[in-house]
Write a protein that holds these residues in place. Structure first.
Motif, PDB file in Angstrom:
ATOM      1  N   ARG A   1     118.420  77.103  64.100  1.00  0.00           N
ATOM      2  CA  ARG A   1     116.846  77.179  63.928  1.00  0.00           C
ATOM      3  C   ARG A   1     116.256  75.355  63.209  1.00  0.00           C
ATOM      4  O   ARG A   1     117.416  74.551  62.443  1.00  0.00           O
ATOM      5  CB  ARG A   1     115.852  77.347  62.911  1.00  0.00           C
TER       6      ARG A   1
ATOM      7  N   ARG B   1     113.529  72.210  61.712  1.00  0.00           N
ATOM      8  CA  ARG B   1     112.002  72.459  61.646  1.00  0.00           C
ATOM      9  C   ARG B   1     112.130  70.629  61.649  1.00  0.00           C
ATOM     10  O   ARG B   1     112.852  70.234  60.188  1.00  0.00           O
ATOM     11  CB  ARG B   1     112.611  73.074  60.460  1.00  0.00           C
ATOM     12  N   ALA B   2     110.620  70.059  61.767  1.00  0.00           N
ATOM     13  CA  ALA B   2     111.191  68.270  61.673  1.00  0.00           C
ATOM     14  C   ALA B   2     111.913  67.772  62.077  1.00  0.00           C
ATOM     15  O   ALA B   2     112.197  66.472  61.557  1.00  0.00           O
ATOM     16  CB  ALA B   2     110.257  68.626  59.763  1.00  0.00           C
TER      17      ALA B   2
ATOM     18  N   THR C   1     117.983  70.351  61.165  1.00  0.00           N
ATOM     19  CA  THR C   1     118.647  71.566  61.266  1.00  0.00           C
ATOM     20  C   THR C   1     118.043  72.710  59.496  1.00  0.00           C
ATOM     21  O   THR C   1     118.344  72.650  59.008  1.00  0.00           O
ATOM     22  CB  THR C   1     120.301  71.909  60.769  1.00  0.00           C
ATOM     23  N   ASP C   2     117.585  73.618  60.480  1.00  0.00           N
ATOM     24  CA  ASP C   2     116.844  74.521  59.435  1.00  0.00           C
ATOM     25  C   ASP C   2     117.692  75.555  59.066  1.00  0.00           C
ATOM     26  O   ASP C   2     117.735  76.397  58.273  1.00  0.00           O
ATOM     27  CB  ASP C   2     115.434  74.736  59.488  1.00  0.00           C
ATOM     28  N   LYS C   3     118.366  75.987  60.147  1.00  0.00           N
ATOM     29  CA  LYS C   3     119.584  77.654  59.810  1.00  0.00           C
ATOM     30  C   LYS C   3     120.849  77.356  60.816  1.00  0.00           C
ATOM     31  O   LYS C   3     120.483  76.732  61.832  1.00  0.00           O
ATOM     32  CB  LYS C   3     118.734  78.672  60.005  1.00  0.00           C
TER      33      LYS C   3
ATOM     34  N   GLU D   1     111.495  75.856  50.975  1.00  0.00           N
ATOM     35  CA  GLU D   1     111.781  75.195  49.609  1.00  0.00           C
ATOM     36  C   GLU D   1     111.595  74.720  48.971  1.00  0.00           C
ATOM     37  O   GLU D   1     112.006  75.591  47.842  1.00  0.00           O
ATOM     38  CB  GLU D   1     110.188  75.136  50.086  1.00  0.00           C
TER      39      GLU D   1
END
Length: 355
Positions: A239, A241-242, A245-247, A338
């Protein structure tokens, strides 16, 4: 005389507080009294007050930056200097000789050659350099290359549009090939220009959308032997995000080793660079982007067992006793979350009460 503790300087750490923590742990693993110094232009950034010592520096483009950096090196006598800002790295390695001057003063400064540093901030040039050394990469044309856009549309249904001189995934859009020119115009509205003037369509690049799965790969070059490959660390992106890599899940690095070795040798690599690669169904890897620094994907391999900060410090201090810093466990899924911290305080003007 008071002895100066072992020191690592992290430039423009921004939001990457985990790097500061991991260098602190590396000092403890080595059994060395050390400190992590953070240099920032913004005194209220997340990282500015998180290091063991903070130094607020002029912006890298400020003429005062050079003297401030050399004064800092003279005062703190660091063993290691890294930056996680693409434009600061360009200034250190290309626009000036500051990286080499720090090395002459005994500071270990990981990086790539000036030629490859230039390529890392120019996506068209990077594609050409990768092709020249036999590394598979996505065919890349500028938004102003009408013939090139037509050639892409003839064999691909979808294209990727992004800023040629951008950082991360700036200006990114995935559209049908028929909408390429429209997407170029939209991306151009926020595109940085190499000359610093008004951007043109040549400041946007277009590539075919690749098949396969996207991976983040850390290529680590030997710190005292430029061009020698020390390790390859890989994860499959689950995944985004912005633009980060987020996941991700850690994977066997074997499919990426051949390309990594070619890049390390050609770039005269020392230390870690963050590389995006696609892996197709036939096991072939294709490079799409290179960031010559710790990227947002490194934490996924660190949490699975790798420890590049330990490698950096051990090499910088001559304390490398065979630490298994490059071993990590495949199949580990990690996800970002976060957090927030107080970054500073500003004067408050008392308000008068209303009776």
């Amino acid at each position: 005389m008071t002895s100066i503790p072992a020191t690592v300087v992290i430039g423009s750490a921004g939001r990457r507080l985990y790097l500061i923590d991991w260098f602190r742990r590396a000092f403890k693993t080595l059994g060395v009294e050390g400190r992590v110094v953070v240099t920032e232009n913004d005194e209220t950034s997340s990282a500015a007050s998180y290091g063991d010592l903070a130094r607020i520096m002029p912006k890298y483009s400020d003429p005062a930056y050079e003297a401030a950096l050399l004064d800092l090196v003279d005062e703190l006598q660091p063993q290691l200097f890294i930056s996680v800002n693409d434009y600061e790295l360009l200034h250190l390695h290309v626009n000036t000789d500051l990286a080499d001057r720090m090395r002459q003063l005994g500071v270990l400064v990981p990086g790539v050659s000036a030629e490859w540093q230039r390529g890392c901030v120019d996506k068209l040039r990077m594609a050409q350099m990768l092709t020249a050394i036999g590394v598979r990469t996505a065919p890349t044309v500028t938004g102003g290359d009408g013939a090139g856009l037509s050639a892409l549309a003839a064999y691909t249904d979808d294209v990727v549009v992004k800023h040629r001189f951008g950082s991360g995934s700036s200006g990114l859009a995935i559209v049908s090939a028929a909408r390429a020119e429209e997407a170029v115009a939209e991306s151009l509205l926020s595109a940085p220009a190499q000359s610093g003037g008004e951007p043109t369509a040549d400041d946007v690049v277009v590539q075919p959308k690749l098949s396969g799965t996207e991976h983040g790969v850390d290529i680590v070059g030997a710190l005292h032997a430029p061009g020698d490959l020390a390790a390859v660390l890989a994860r499959r992106k689950l995944r985004m995000r912005a633009g980060e890599t987020d996941k991700a899940v850690t994977v066997d690095p074997a499919p990426f080793v051949a390309n990594s070795a070619l890049i390390a040798k050609a770039a005269g690599l020392t230390g870690l660079i963050d590389v995006d690669m696609f892996l197709d169904g036939e096991g072939r890897s294709t490079v799409i982007d290179i960031n010559p620094r710790f990227g947002g994907g490194y934490p996924f391999v660190h949490l699975a067992g790798a420890d590049v900060p330990l490698y950096y410090l051990a090499q910088a201090m001559g304390r490398d006793n065979g630490f298994e810093w490059s071993r990590y466990e495949p199949g580990v899924v990690s996800a970002k979350y976060e957090s927030i911290r107080v970054a500073g305080r500003v004067p408050v003007t008392p308000t008068s009460s209303v009776e």
